[in-house]
Design a protein around this motif. Structure first.
Motif, PDB file in Angstrom:
ATOM      1  N   ARG A   1      -6.364  13.872 -19.653  1.00 47.80           N
ATOM      2  CA  ARG A   1      -6.905  12.902 -18.701  1.00 47.80           C
ATOM      3  C   ARG A   1      -6.656  13.409 -17.289  1.00 47.80           C
ATOM      4  O   ARG A   1      -5.675  14.077 -17.024  1.00 47.80           O
ATOM      5  N   ASP A   2      -7.553  13.025 -16.384  1.00 43.81           N
ATOM      6  CA  ASP A   2      -7.352  13.436 -14.991  1.00 43.81           C
ATOM      7  C   ASP A   2      -6.189  12.661 -14.405  1.00 43.81           C
ATOM      8  O   ASP A   2      -6.098  11.484 -14.603  1.00 43.81           O
TER       9      ASP A   2
ATOM     10  N   LEU B   1     -12.223   3.843  -8.776  1.00 44.95           N
ATOM     11  CA  LEU B   1     -11.588   2.821  -9.617  1.00 44.95           C
ATOM     12  C   LEU B   1     -10.842   1.809  -8.752  1.00 44.95           C
ATOM     13  O   LEU B   1     -10.948   0.597  -8.941  1.00 44.95           O
ATOM     14  N   LEU B   2     -10.098   2.316  -7.790  1.00 46.79           N
ATOM     15  CA  LEU B   2      -9.360   1.419  -6.908  1.00 46.79           C
ATOM     16  C   LEU B   2     -10.320   0.493  -6.178  1.00 46.79           C
ATOM     17  O   LEU B   2     -10.068  -0.702  -6.022  1.00 46.79           O
TER      18      LEU B   2
ATOM     19  N   ARG C   1       4.130  10.484  -6.329  1.00 44.18           N
ATOM     20  CA  ARG C   1       5.146  10.982  -7.227  1.00 44.18           C
ATOM     21  C   ARG C   1       4.516  11.582  -8.475  1.00 44.18           C
ATOM     22  O   ARG C   1       4.934  12.598  -8.977  1.00 44.18           O
ATOM     23  N   ALA C   2       3.466  10.877  -8.951  1.00 47.26           N
ATOM     24  CA  ALA C   2       2.855  11.340 -10.193  1.00 47.26           C
ATOM     25  C   ALA C   2       1.868  12.476  -9.951  1.00 47.26           C
ATOM     26  O   ALA C   2       1.435  13.119 -10.878  1.00 47.26           O
TER      27      ALA C   2
ATOM     28  N   GLY D   1       3.701   5.774  -5.278  1.00 45.60           N
ATOM     29  CA  GLY D   1       3.548   5.889  -6.723  1.00 45.60           C
ATOM     30  C   GLY D   1       2.603   7.010  -7.095  1.00 45.60           C
ATOM     31  O   GLY D   1       2.915   7.850  -7.937  1.00 45.60           O
ATOM     32  N   THR D   2       1.444   7.052  -6.417  1.00 39.89           N
ATOM     33  CA  THR D   2       0.480   8.092  -6.761  1.00 39.89           C
ATOM     34  C   THR D   2       1.015   9.450  -6.359  1.00 39.89           C
ATOM     35  O   THR D   2       0.789  10.437  -7.023  1.00 39.89           O
TER      36      THR D   2
ATOM     37  N   ARG E   1     -12.817   9.873  -8.524  1.00 44.50           N
ATOM     38  CA  ARG E   1     -12.856   8.905  -9.612  1.00 44.50           C
ATOM     39  C   ARG E   1     -11.765   7.852  -9.443  1.00 44.50           C
ATOM     40  O   ARG E   1     -11.993   6.664  -9.590  1.00 44.50           O
ATOM     41  N   GLU E   2     -10.578   8.304  -9.101  1.00 46.74           N
ATOM     42  CA  GLU E   2      -9.477   7.368  -8.926  1.00 46.74           C
ATOM     43  C   GLU E   2      -9.757   6.418  -7.773  1.00 46.74           C
ATOM     44  O   GLU E   2      -9.505   5.210  -7.866  1.00 46.74           O
TER      45      GLU E   2
ATOM     46  N   MET F   1       0.838  -1.208   0.000  1.00 48.83           N
ATOM     47  CA  MET F   1       0.000   0.000   0.000  1.00 48.83           C
ATOM     48  C   MET F   1       0.865   1.246   0.000  1.00 48.83           C
ATOM     49  O   MET F   1       0.572   2.224  -0.651  1.00 48.83           O
TER      50      MET F   1
ATOM     51  N   ARG G   1       3.728   1.501  -1.276  1.00 52.46           N
ATOM     52  CA  ARG G   1       4.297   1.671  -2.604  1.00 52.46           C
ATOM     53  C   ARG G   1       3.299   2.335  -3.529  1.00 52.46           C
ATOM     54  O   ARG G   1       3.640   3.209  -4.305  1.00 52.46           O
ATOM     55  N   LEU G   2       2.053   1.900  -3.377  1.00 47.81           N
ATOM     56  CA  LEU G   2       1.005   2.489  -4.202  1.00 47.81           C
ATOM     57  C   LEU G   2       0.866   3.977  -3.852  1.00 47.81           C
ATOM     58  O   LEU G   2       0.789   4.838  -4.725  1.00 47.81           O
TER      59      LEU G   2
END
Lengths: 256, 850
Positions: free
Chosen positions: B849-850, B309-310, B10-11, B7-8, B305-306, B1, B3-4
């Motif tokens: 894209r969002d 999706l998760l 950083r972006a 990841g999110t 929205r993200e 988690m 890492r996820l």
């Protein structure tokens, strides 16, 4: 009033043999005078290894049907069996865990987490389940959708069709009992759409997966083994080995 | 988690930039406040004059429960508030301590302020105190008689004096002529020495000493002596103190704690600064929770929205919560890493602010340890986790179907817990208001401060419904019918009250906080000035502070001057009121006879002329009302040195604010205060007096001001006090304002797609900007309205406490610029963010894209 849908659909005799089974499922949004009856009693069992399309005019309850059948939403009445388990008694966490391993999804758009690469998106359900992704299997799934070379790309670097392929790979990575697709070609151009539909057909024929797809496009429906027609919250008709013309014909009659 | 989350993160750096900034700023504030607090706590006046003192016996400087006053029993709970006036103890104790084995000398020390020629002031002690430093004679002999004095070398040099020089000095008991008998050298502030007996006579109470300084015999064991002295003190019980009044306990001090005996004023200043810094840090942390929670919640809402999706691909609600918590952790760690070092630097800025506000204790230096950094980083983690918890509660409840956007029915999630808490807090604020109004007086005024914080919390919790109501109320007003931009703005406000709330809530907090802080100060200042004006009927005021004070015989001399109709002295002191555990320090005055002739105190009952004898007191009428006392009643309180008092009320007076709620005879004040004599003498000139001659005569006694000059000085002091506080807390207002900018930029930048849709539908850039301006206007109106309302209630309750009228004063000269600045901030940041969002080509923006 047409024949009741149950008569034309495989009877949900044993939830055990079906990948997914619905029994008397109703769904009501809102309360009192403003209540919207999205589903008015749906009975259905999906055979493993089949490709089923669900069609119906706008407001027929297609999306609600998909959400309930896939365990994304809970029905107001009736029962939904996912892999033989009645989801009614499950907590939100238990239901999520069941869904995570038994059901795959492909949505119309916004399928991918933008900050993750294609491969990371594919392995996301595994990671959420806390299992270490089997590299060989992940590579094979990416190969099946034709994206073996694009594993390290971010969604923004992929075309719309490629994004849907990543979504399909992600849906397949957990080896689900059923793959649900909600208008998977809705946001794609015709040619790319056909490719995605071909891919879905292929995963059923070649690898034995089970696919349930909601669509409003008769051509898309024609890729399925069987088309179910929803109207006004009920299953009203079914068509085996459909052609696009036959599906379009039925639809015209339903709306007329 | 994790890492996820990483990841999110950083972006999505841009999305987290707002939250990061808010956390970093909060951490800078809290760390800076922490450094200040530690520095103030570690500030100790150096021990110089007492550097040769091994031990000292002094009366406890904490308020004590005594049998006469006590509620309940229990020895251990008798420790109370710090006393503002030096408590004294019997000088006779010194002889008994001197008899303890190992003690070389025990000296009853007294500090007597004296005025030297040429406007110099000095502290005089008995010559026996010289060995406590020690001071050694470099010329001449020790003082033996009342007419002799020993000067320290710098003073002698400044006066050009040597043995045999004759000097006129002022003392609290009158002027006297002395001859310099010797010159001494030692350490510490200017000191002069009198014969021990003379110092005792000039002390406030002749048989009492400020403390008893002890030097040890060579080879004596300090521990053993200390224990023996303690045993003696315990044994001395009956003789120690006045059994009818009760006395504070004695303590044995040594080392650094001797500083409080050597420089009581510096110690008092240090202790007064601690709560100021603590309030600053507390307010910073409190507002940080709002601002950070606001930005964090907002950044999570934008990811609906993200998160959907998760959830759809198999994230459980718990996993979503953990992901958000992990993101918060990363944001907090990154922010702390940047902000903690900045916080240490910010402490210097704060020290500047405190210094400008005259709120730093003498001897202050910035101390930097690891502790404030840990507290700062810890509060960053805590605040973000609280914020993440609130944001995640909502996010985890999102159904996976909500990823489908328009095709799925959007459920309205009512955060019951949050609204429940909000309603409770609101009720708490109302209750606090009622309590404050009911209490009145100083208790009412001090409890009113809680109102602003409680209501701010309620607004933060109930932001959404408040915005909904606010939009309905002011939306039509700000956006009258007609015009596409107005119609769009109105529709947006109604459809997205969350967006209005995101701006309105921090605006409300900024306005509520800054107005309360500013206008509590101006309310106090205005009332002080108004009552001083009403009170002061004297023609001249002679000020003796900074010198030896004005001895009672100075008042007699002034009264005898030609052209003086009346003269009366006053001396500022303090009393304590309430319970031992929660005593309130109140201003009080010692007054001489004839006060009524030079001052219009607005006597409502009784007669100030009855203020004679040790057991009489006059009370401010508002305070008397709060205490339910009238003329002839007996009232219990503590004098400034902790002596319990029971006195008969002889008069009630209205004009107490800025003067004191307790008036007592000057002799009582002098015996129980650090200062003795008078600090001011009020003089009423007779009609037709030769004013120039009178002024010249008065100038011999002290600094002379006429009525206007005196009132100007009162006004300057009052305004300076008002702004000092506002100045310090202004740093927090700036922080909340940055929170406003932060949210607006975030909210506006995230609407690029919506703007693109509008542009493609034929809306011009100008129309989009006009629409935004109107939206901001609504949010600003709601925020400013609510903030002003909160400040209005708080100020009303505060004014009720000090003046008895619910009379919130928000001077437009300050309020309007404040509002204008807030509006400018909203428009400036919002329109700037909009301009950059509108600069993109709409076709490209809509495809993004969002």
């Amino acid at each position: 009033m047409r024949k009741h849908a149950t008569a034309v659909i495989d009877a949900p005799a044993g939830a055990g043999t079906a990948a997914i089974a619905l029994r008397g499922v109703t769904k009501v949004y809102g309360r009192g005078d403003e209540a919207v009856h999205a589903l008015r009693g749906v009975d259905l069992a999906i055979r493993p290894g089949s490709f089923t399309a669900v069609m119906g005019p706008s407001g027929s309850g297609k999306s609600t049907f998909l959400h309930c059948a896939a365990g994304l939403d809970r029905p107001t009445g009736g029962q939904v069996f996912l892999a033989g388990t009645d989801i009614a008694g499950l907590s939100e966490t238990k239901l999520t865990e069941l869904r995570r391993t038994r059901v795959g999804f492909v949505f119309q758009a916004f399928n991918l987490v933008g900050s993750l690469t294609a491969e990371q998106n594919v392995t996301l359900p595994l990671r959420l389940a806390g299992t270490r992704p089997d590299k060989k299997w992940v590579r094979e799934v990416l190969g099946r959708v034709g994206l073996a070379q694009r594993a390290g790309h971010r969604p923004a670097q992929l075309s719309g069709g490629q994004q849907q392929r990543v979504a399909i790979a992600r849906a397949l990575v957990t080896r689900p009992d059923v793959l649900f697709a909600d208008e998977p070609t809705g946001a794609l151009d015709t040619k790319t759409g056909r490719e995605v539909l071909g891919l879905l057909r292929e995963v059923v024929d070649t690898f034995g997966h089970t696919v349930v797809m909601v669509t409003h496009d008769p051509v898309a429906a024609s890729y399925a083994d069987r088309v179910l027609f929803l109207a006004d919250g009920r299953l009203v008709d079914t068509l085996e080995n459909p052609s696009a013309e036959a599906v379009a014909d039925r639809m015209i009659h339903m709306e007329g | 988690m994790l890492r996820l989350a990483f990841g999110t993160l950083r972006a999505r750096l841009a999305g987290f930039a707002g939250a990061f900034l808010a956390v970093a700023l909060a951490t800078v504030l809290v760390t800076g406040a922490g450094v200040m607090l530690e520095s103030v706590l570690r500030t100790h006046a150096p021990v110089e004059r007492l550097s040769g003192t091994d031990l000292a016996v002094a009366a406890s400087d904490k308020l004590e429960r005594t049998p006469a006053m006590g509620k309940g029993s229990g020895e251990g709970e008798s420790e109370g508030d710090k006393l503002q006036q030096t408590p004294r103890l019997p000088a006779g104790l010194a002889a008994r301590i001197a008899a303890v084995p190992g003690v070389q000398a025990a000296v009853p020390d007294r500090t007597v302020p004296v005025a030297l020629p040429g406007g110099l002031g000095a502290e005089a002690h008995g010559w026996d105190s010289a060995q406590l430093t020690p001071y050694r004679l470099t010329a001449g002999t020790a003082p033996q008689t009342g007419g002799q004095i020993v000067l320290d070398a710098p003073t002698a040099a400044a006066l050009g004096a040597g043995p045999g020089t004759k000097l006129e000095i002022g003392t609290p008991k009158g002027a006297r002529s002395v001859t310099v008998s010797g010159i001494a050298e030692g350490r510490g502030a200017t000191a002069v020495f009198l014969a021990p007996q003379t110092a005792a006579e000039l002390g406030a109470v002749p048989d009492r000493a400020d403390f008893i300084g002890i030097t040890l015999a060579p080879g004596a064991d300090a521990k053993q002596v200390r224990a023996a002295v303690k045993a003696l003190l315990a044994d001395a019980g009956p003789q120690f103190g006045d059994p009818t009044r009760g006395q504070p306990k004695a303590q044995v001090l040594s080392g650094g704690s001797l500083a409080r005996l050597e420089a009581p004023a510096a110690t008092t200043a240090q202790e007064a600064t601690v709560p100021v810094v603590a309030v600053f840090g507390g307010s910073a942390a409190f507002t940080a929770i709002f601002v950070v929670a606001g930005t964090f919640g907002f950044s999570i809402r934008q990811r609906t929205r993200e998160i959907g999706l998760l959830r759809a691909v198999g994230a459980t609600p718990g996993q979503v919560r953990r992901m958000i918590a992990a993101e918060a952790l990363l944001v907090a760690l990154a922010a702390a890493a940047l902000a903690v070092p900045l916080g240490y630097g910010f402490a210097h800025v704060l020290a500047e602010l405190f210094d400008k506000a005259d709120a730093l204790p003498p001897g202050f230096t910035i101390v930097k340890s690891w502790l404030p950094g840990v507290v700062g980083a810890g509060s960053a983690l805590l605040v973000t986790q609280i914020a993440a918890f609130a944001a995640a509660a909502r996010a985890a409840k999102l159904r996976p179907t909500e990823v489908f956007g328009a095709t799925a029915k959007r459920r309205i999630l009512v955060p019951l817990l949050r609204y429940g808490l909000g309603v409770l807090t609101l009720a708490g604020g109302a209750a606090l208001l009622a309590v404050s109004m009911n209490l009145g007086g100083d208790d009412g005024a001090s409890s009113s401060i809680g109102i602003v914080f409680t209501l701010m919390l309620a607004v933060a919790l109930l932001g959404l419904p408040i915005a909904r109501v606010g939009v309905a109320l002011v939306g039509r007003l700000v956006n009258p019918a007609g015009g596409a931009a107005g119609r769009l703005a109105r529709a947006n406000g109604a459809a997205e009250p969350g967006r209005v709330a995101a701006v309105a809530v921090p605006v409300a907090l900024t306005i509520a906080f800054s107005c309360s802080v500013l206008f509590i100060g101006t309310t106090v200042a205005d009332e002080t000035i108004a009552q001083s004006k009403a009170r002061t009927s004297a023609t001249y005021v002679v000020d003796g502070t900074g010198r030896a004070g004005l001895a009672p015989d100075a008042v007699d001399r002034i009264r005898a001057l030609p052209g003086v109709a009346a003269a009366a002295g006053t001396v500022a002191t303090t009393v304590m009121d309430g319970s031992v555990s929660d005593a309130l320090e109140l201003d009080a005055r010692g007054v001489g006879p004839d006060t009524a002739a030079v001052m219009d105190l607005g006597v409502r009952a009784g007669d100030l002329a009855d203020l004679r004898g040790p057991d009489t007191v006059a009370l401010g009428s508002r305070h008397a009302e709060a205490k339910d006392k009238g003329v002839g009643d007996r009232i219990r309180y503590w004098l400034g040195d902790g002596t319990p008092m029971e006195a008969r009320v002889v008069a009630l007076y209205d004009n107490a604010f800025g003067f004191g709620d307790y008036l007592m005879p000057q002799e009582v004040a002098a015996a129980h205060s650090t200062a003795s004599g008078y600090d001011k003498v009020f003089v009423t000139a007779a009609p037709g007096a030769d004013r120039a001659a009178l002024t010249a005569e008065l100038a011999k006694e002290g600094r002379v001001m006429d009525r206007a000059a005196y009132l100007d000085e009162v006004a300057d002091d009052a305004n300076e006090g008002a702004w000092a506080n506002a100045f310090i807390l202004g740093a927090i207002a700036v922080f909340t304002a940055l929170g406003v900018v932060n949210t607006i930029v975030m909210a506006t930048a995230s609407r690029a797609r919506e703007f693109a849709v509008l542009r493609l539908a034929g809306t011009t850039r100008r129309q989009v900007t006009a629409m935004l301006r109107r939206e901001f206007a609504v949010a600003a109106a709601v925020g400013i309205g609510i903030g002003t309302g909160i400040a209005w209630l708080t100020l009303g309750a505060f004014a009720n406490g000090i003046t008895g009228r619910f009379d919130p004063a928000m001077p437009p000269a300050i309020y309007l610029p404040l509002v204008a600045a807030t509006v400018a901030l909203i428009y400036g940041s919002g329109l700037l963010a909009a301009r950059s969002a509108l600069r993109r080509d709409p076709v490209e923006a809509i495809g993004a894209r969002d």
